[in-house]
Write a protein that holds these residues in place. Structure first.
Motif, PDB file in Angstrom:
ATOM      1  N   HIS A 238       0.832  -1.208   0.000  1.00  0.00           N
ATOM      2  CA  HIS A 238       0.000   0.000   0.000  1.00  0.00           C
ATOM      3  C   HIS A 238       0.861   1.251   0.000  1.00  0.00           C
ATOM      4  O   HIS A 238       2.095   1.198   0.150  1.00  0.00           O
ATOM      5  N   TYR A 242      -2.133   5.121   3.643  1.00  0.00           N
ATOM      6  CA  TYR A 242      -2.976   4.130   4.333  1.00  0.00           C
ATOM      7  C   TYR A 242      -2.154   3.456   5.418  1.00  0.00           C
ATOM      8  O   TYR A 242      -1.045   2.980   5.164  1.00  0.00           O
ATOM      9  N   LYS A 274      -9.926   0.779   0.293  1.00  0.00           N
ATOM     10  CA  LYS A 274      -8.929   1.841   0.154  1.00  0.00           C
ATOM     11  C   LYS A 274      -8.576   2.148  -1.289  1.00  0.00           C
ATOM     12  O   LYS A 274      -7.779   3.049  -1.558  1.00  0.00           O
ATOM     13  N   ASP A 277      -5.000   3.244  -3.021  1.00  0.00           N
ATOM     14  CA  ASP A 277      -3.922   3.216  -2.025  1.00  0.00           C
ATOM     15  C   ASP A 277      -3.398   1.800  -1.815  1.00  0.00           C
ATOM     16  O   ASP A 277      -2.369   1.628  -1.156  1.00  0.00           O
TER      17      ASP A 277
END
Length: 823
Positions: A238, A242, A274, A277
């Protein structure tokens, strides 16, 4: 050299270099310390070497376990001083100084050392802040504990001196010096990792492998023998925008579900939400039982391979995080948080190895593996467990030592794609390590439908050559245009049991071989291994038969003499690691005397071999995590609550006797209890025979009010009564008998008109027209000995005259209260 002088006290050299050093061209002068007279605790004498130092000589090393760049105030670390083969040392001195201090004052020293082996190490007599050898002899390593100083102590330098034969080594900068600065507290702060922008080009593909070392042998205190396991691993590659989890942060609902129940479902949903991300969702299967040792070469460690998964990183999503629950436990986990795989040289890290200790998610208050569920309210921050948390903790150590790691994670780069822009290649292989763009399957999915990748094909539903089905799945992540329907998320195709397909393309696709491991021996002949993994299983669902690991012999330092050391006899074989099927067993022996030249003993001290137990006919029960406890069956007082789990493995694989339902008592605040009273007694007779009087009735308290219940009402009532006027005396103080008789008859007549206590007439036998009545019977016994009872008496008709009317000639009954006093 002023700070180095304390290393070489007379004790260090007391019997074996006094004359030899002169022959070697070294001159030692004894200088009195200016402050020596103030305290015997200071190093009162200093010996300084007048000669050339061995700068940069890396034959000897000083290492702090975990190689931390910073120390946690008050934490305890294992410090090791060791020699590389074939070197050895006879004596040593080890101290810890505050940065910039000379060491001639007590306050110059930082932290405290703790002796592990008194036969090997001791505190220096004339310099109690320093550690030295107990007896001069050949040795290759020593271990001590060092507890870091309190907060605000600044940077600390650990320094060591080595005595080998006639040579003394000391380095202000180099492998015998370790500088560590204070680390900010984990509590209340986020995970301390500078998240820099990544300058690497292209993408990289990694394989992460998880090795558990949580076992009864390594962590014996209260080890849960029955249900020990690692939950399914969940994580992601990621961006720095995040945060999956971090020390000093609070656990999300997904992390809580992993930490307490081992369920990755909510965590995966959080990750997938997310969007950009996240590049790759990392998932690995749960491990039952937990142990997957990392201190034995992979190829020999177990018949069960350690779980692994592949993931990718790119320039914006170059961090990797994951977690897994240590089960059973209240809310204990291990994992990596924001591990950066992008290097400062604009490349991709080749290999990352991390030993891990458990951390607390801050959602449950339990202190043992199998503590009952007790939520932490309010929720606390995520923090690492320590050996001083609670005396009942399985990791408790009264001396505050470091927790032995429970797992190790290995992250290896297996491929790179795209243009490489790093100035310095990671290694020679990276120059030609680019791989071609992977071929993509033809897909007619509308561009407005965003899916996850297809999962691997499941096993065929048929174990024979009869036709069956297999399935794969994908998840619909977004539907950008609701007017355009999105195709199915499940895909089925026909299949047959293993080995039944006639297609020629039913082969395994294997990865390239990983580089060879180091040789298992540092002297003489040993073994090394390498491995690869299955990238694609055969289309017919059959098992891959191609080898995934290779072993070969290796020779290190052919001139060494491994047989010149003395070893004990082999110990007994351990029990087989498996209860059925193929397992491993091991045995050990000890080195009694190392080689006389100080080299490492080349004789094998560990043997591992396969063992076969009776064939396995069943597999362990596959159970879902326990559901949350239900609400208590009552709103107050004592009740019951329940929780359930379901059997996930097919019934035909064997009978499962595990409980699927659990019931336990629950206690809520006590229920309020109202006051309870008895019924009223009958009214008593008037307390006067003439004039105004009163009657009473009573009731008693049967149960006092409790826990806020209603209070008790009145228990005694009175009312007025008036029978007749009282006549005055005739002056003589007496009333003649005729007058008394007349009054009595009038009184009886008046009572008959008013009726008895029950509303019935109470006429005397002479005053019932048409009847002749018997006299009143005696009063019956009281129905209660105390607390208010009743008595009765009867009057029955003796003779009924012809002129008698029916209502005027009937049996009579009177009732009165008795024994009204409380019990």
């Amino acid at each position: 050299m002023a700070g180095a002088g304390i290393f070489l006290c007379i004790l260090l050299l007391h019997f074996f270099i006094s004359t030899a050093l002169c022959n070697a061209g070294f001159i030692f002068t004894e200088e009195p310390s200016e402050r020596a007279g103030k305290s015997d605790g200071y190093c009162s004498k200093i010996l300084r070497a007048q000669g050339t130092r061995n700068e940069g000589y890396n034959e000897f090393r000083l290492r702090v376990e975990g190689d931390p760049e910073n120390y946690q105030p008050g934490s305890t670390y294992r410090v090791t001083l060791y020699a590389s083969s074939p070197a050895y040392f006879r004596g040593f001195t080890l101290i810890a100084l505050r940065e910039g201090r000379e060491g001639d004052k007590e306050e110059d020293y930082a932290g405290n050392f703790q002796i592990i082996d008194e036969e090997d190490t001791q505190f220096m007599i004339n310099c109690p802040s320093a550690v030295t050898e107990s007896t001069p002899r050949r040795r290759t390593r020593i271990h001590v504990f060092w507890t870091a100083p309190p907060s605000s102590s600044g940077c600390v330098t650990l320094k060591a001196s080595i005595v080998q034969k006639r040579i003394i080594y000391f380095q202000d900068e180099g492998s015998l010096t370790k500088r560590m600065c204070e680390k900010e507290s984990l509590y209340g702060e986020t995970t301390e990792k500078p998240l820099l922008d990544c300058c690497a080009c292209g993408t990289a593909k990694y394989r992460v492998t998880f090795y558990g070392n949580w076992s009864e042998k390594v962590h014996p205190k209260d080890y849960p023998r029955r249900a020990n396991h690692w939950s399914a691993i969940i994580g992601a590659s990621h961006s720095k925008n995040y945060v999956l989890w971090e020390y000093g942060g609070y656990a999300s609902e997904g992390i809580k579900k992993v930490a307490e129940l081992g369920s990755p479902v909510s965590m995966e949903e959080e990750i997938r939400q997310k969007g950009d991300d996240v590049l790759t969702v990392i998932k690995m299967k749960a491990q039952w039982p937990a142990w997957q040792p990392f201190n034995v070469p992979f190829s020999l460690s177990s018949s069960r391979a350690a779980p692994s998964a592949e993931f990718s990183v790119d320039r914006t999503r170059h961090l990797m995080s994951f977690l897994t629950m240590l089960g059973p436990s209240p809310d204990w986990n291990v994992g990596l948080s924001a591990e950066d795989l992008c290097t400062k040289e604009c490349g991709w890290a080749q290999r990352v190895v991390q030993d891990m200790i458990p951390w607390d998610a801050g959602t449950d208050n339990g202190v043992t593996y199998e503590s009952p569920n007790k939520p932490t309210v309010p929720q606390e921050k995520i923090r690492p467990l320590t050996s001083l948390d609670h005396p009942q903790s399985p990791f408790y150590d009264p001396e505050g030592g470091a927790i032995t790691p429970v797992a190790r994670v290995v992250v290896e780069r297996i491929a790179r794609k795209g243009e490489q822009c790093n100035v310095v290649p990671d290694n020679v292989d990276d120059i030609v390590a680019d791989i071609a763009q992977e071929e993509k399957e033809e897909d007619d999915t509308p561009e407005t439908c965003i899916y996850s990748n297809w999962s691997p094909w499941s096993a065929c539903s048929s174990a024979t050559c009869d036709k069956g089905k297999r399935m794969r799945q994908r998840m619909l992540k977004a539907q950008l245009d609701l007017s355009v329907p999105c195709p199915h998320t499940q895909d089925f195709e026909p299949c047959m049991g293993p080995g039944c397909s006639d297609e020629e393309g039913s082969t395994c696709t294997m990865s390239e071989w990983i580089t060879w491991s180091p040789c298992s021996m540092s002297c003489g002949m040993g073994l090394r291994s390498r491995e690869r993994y299955v990238k694609q299983f055969p289309d017919d669902g059959s098992v891959c038969t191609l080898p995934t690991e290779e072993n070969e012999k290796c020779i290190v330092n052919e001139e060494c003499t491994p047989n010149s050391c003395l070893v004990t006899e082999w110990g007994e074989w351990d029990s087989c690691s498996a209860t059925c099927g193929l397992g491993m067993k091991r045995r050990e022996r000890m080195v009694k005397m190392p080689p006389p030249d100080g080299s490492i003993c080349g004789a094998e001290v560990l043997e591992v071999e396969k063992c076969m137990m009776p064939e396995c006919h069943t597999i362990p029960c596959m159970l879902s995590p326990w559901s949350d406890w239900s609400d208590c069956s009552v709103t107050c007082g004592k009740g019951m609550r329940t929780r359930q789990r379901v059997l996930k493995s097919p019934v035909e694989l064997g009978e499962c006797i595990e409980d699927l339902d659990q019931v336990e008592k629950c206690m809520l605040p006590e229920c309020p209890t109202d006051c309870m009273v008895s019924e009223w007694t009958e009214w008593s007779e008037c307390n006067k025979s003439c004039g105004k009087g009163h009657m009473i009735r009573t009731r008693i308290v049967k149960l006092e009010p409790q826990f806020g219940g209603d209070s008790c009402p009145e228990t005694v009532q009175r009312k007025k009564c008036k029978i007749r006027k009282c006549n005055r005396d005739d002056g003589q103080g007496q009333v003649n008998s005729d007058e008394k008789k007349r009054r009595k008859e009038a009184r009886e007549k008046r009572r008959s008109k008013q009726g008895g206590p029950q509303g019935e007439e109470t006429m005397s036998p002479a005053e019932h027209p048409g009847c002749k009545m018997r006299p009143w019977s005696s009063w019956t016994d009281c129905t209660k000995l105390c607390g208010g009872g009743i008595q009765e008496r009867l009057m029955t008709a003796k003779k009924r005259l012809k002129s008698a009317q029916l209502p005027s000639c009937k049996d009579r009954k009177e009732i009165r209260a008795c024994n009204v006093y409380p019990c």
